[in-house]
Motif scaffolding. Structure first.
Motif: not given
Length: 298
Positions: A12, A30, A32, A271
Motif C-alpha cells: 500500500d 497483497c 491493493w 488506508r
C-alpha cells in the motif's frame, strides 16, 4: 530500483508513493490497488488453508495467544533470489500478519545481490505515518512522502471531536474474542468514540466474552484480521448464542457493524485514515458503503 514487498501494508505504501512500476515481488495477500498487482510475482504462500478452517481452528493453527505463527508462511527463497531486489520491505510486528523480519534476513543472507531489508513495525497512527516517511526516503521519493503525510494528517485532524463519545468495542477476531489494539483505539477516538478493552499502541490478547458483555458497548465493530466482510458475515451469527448478547446496548439499538478489516483496520498502511473516516460516519449516524449492519436474531 527493484522492490519486493513482504507485507501487504508495505505494498500500500509503495502504491501511494507512486512506485508500483518498481515492484517486482509481493505476498499472496497483497490485493491493493485492485487489478494493478497481477503482473507482480508472488513470493509467499500460506502454510495452511484458512478458508477450510473455522476461526477457532485458525487461531490454534497460528499459535493461539502466543501469536507465534512460525509455520504460517512459506517464502520462495529461490524466486526471491531470481528477482534480485534492491529493497525488501518486511515487518517484525507480528508473525501472524506476514513473514517475519528474522526469516527474511535468513533468506537474504544467501543472496549475492545484498538487498536492503527494511522492517516496518508501527503500533500507532503516528508510527504508520512515520513508516510512510521512512519508505519514501528509502525509495527516493521523500517529497512525495511528506506531501502524502500532510494530506493524511489533515484528514485525521478534520475528524476530531465530531460526536458525543459512544462506548465502542472493536474485535479483530471472533473466536476466541480478541480486541483490536495498536492504532484501532486511536481510529475510534478520532472518530469521536470511547474505545474500550484496548489502549492505543497495545498489542492485545484474547479476552473472555464476559469482558465484552460487562463493557456494554454502545457500538460493536467486527473487523477480523484478514477476513473479507463476507467471511465475517458468515461467522458473526455465532455471537448471538453467547451469554448476554441480546442485552448489549449495541445489539438492542442495531449498532453492530461488519467492516473490512484488511482494507481499513488490520494493516498499518495509509488506508487506516479512511478507516477512521468510516468510523466517524458510523458514529454520526450515517451508513457508509464500507460498513454493513449486522442483523441477526437477538
Amino acid at each position: 530500483m527493484r522492490i519486493v514487498s513482504l507485507l501487504p501494508a508495505a505494498t500500500d505504501l509503495v502504491a501511494v508513493l507512486g512506485r508500483l512500476p518498481d515492484l517486482v515481488g509481493r505476498t499472496h495477500e497483497c490485493d491493493w490497488p485492485p487489478g494493478e498487482l497481477d503482473r507482480v510475482p508472488v513470493v509467499t504462500r500460506a502454510g495452511f488453508a484458512p478458508d477450510a478452517l473455522s476461526s477457532r481452528e485458525i487461531s490454534a493453527a497460528v499459535g493461539g495467544a502466543a501469536h507465534r505463527g512460525s509455520a504460517l508462511y512459506t517464502l520462495d527463497s529461490a524466486l526471491l533470489a531470481e528477482l534480485a531486489p534492491d529493497v525488501v520491505l518486511t515487518q517484525d510486528l507480528c508473525e501472524v500478519c506476514a513473514v517475519s523480519y528474522r526469516r527474511v534476513s535468513e533468506a537474504v543472507r544467501t543472496l549475492d545481490t545484498g538487498p536492503r531489508v527494511v522492517s516496518l513495525e508501527p503500533a500507532t497512527l503516528d508510527g504508520v505515518l512515520d513508516c510512510l516517511r521512512r519508505v519514501g526516503e528509502v525509495l527516493g521519493v521523500p517529497d512525495r512522502a511528506e506531501a502524502e503525510i500532510a494530506a493524511l494528517r489533515a484528514r485525521l485532524a478534520a475528524l476530531a471531536g465530531r460526536t458525543a463519545g459512544p462506548r465502542v468495542v472493536a474485535l479483530e477476531w471472533l473466536d476466541p474474542i480478541w480486541p483490536a489494539g495498536h492504532w484501532v483505539p486511536e481510529q475510534i477516538a478520532l472518530a469521536g468514540g470511547d474505545p474500550l478493552l484496548a489502549r492505543p499502541g497495545e498489542h492485545t490478547r484474547p479476552v473472555p466474552w464476559t469482558a465484552v458483555a460487562e463493557a456494554r458497548p454502545d457500538v460493536l465493530l467486527l473487523m477480523p484480521c484478514g477476513f473479507p466482510p463476507e467471511r465475517t458475515l458468515a461467522e458473526a451469527p455465532a455471537l448471538a448464542g453467547l451469554p448476554g448478547w441480546a442485552d448489549l446496548p449495541a445489539v438492542r439499538t442495531g449498532q453492530v457493524w461488519v467492516l473490512d478489516g484488511p482494507a481499513y483496520f488490520n494493516r498499518p498502511g495509509p488506508r487506516v485514515v479512511r478507516g477512521a473516516e468510516i468510523l466517524a460516519a458510523l458514529l454520526r449516524g450515517a451508513e457508509p458503503p464500507e460498513a454493513q449492519r449486522l442483523e441477526i436474531p437477538a
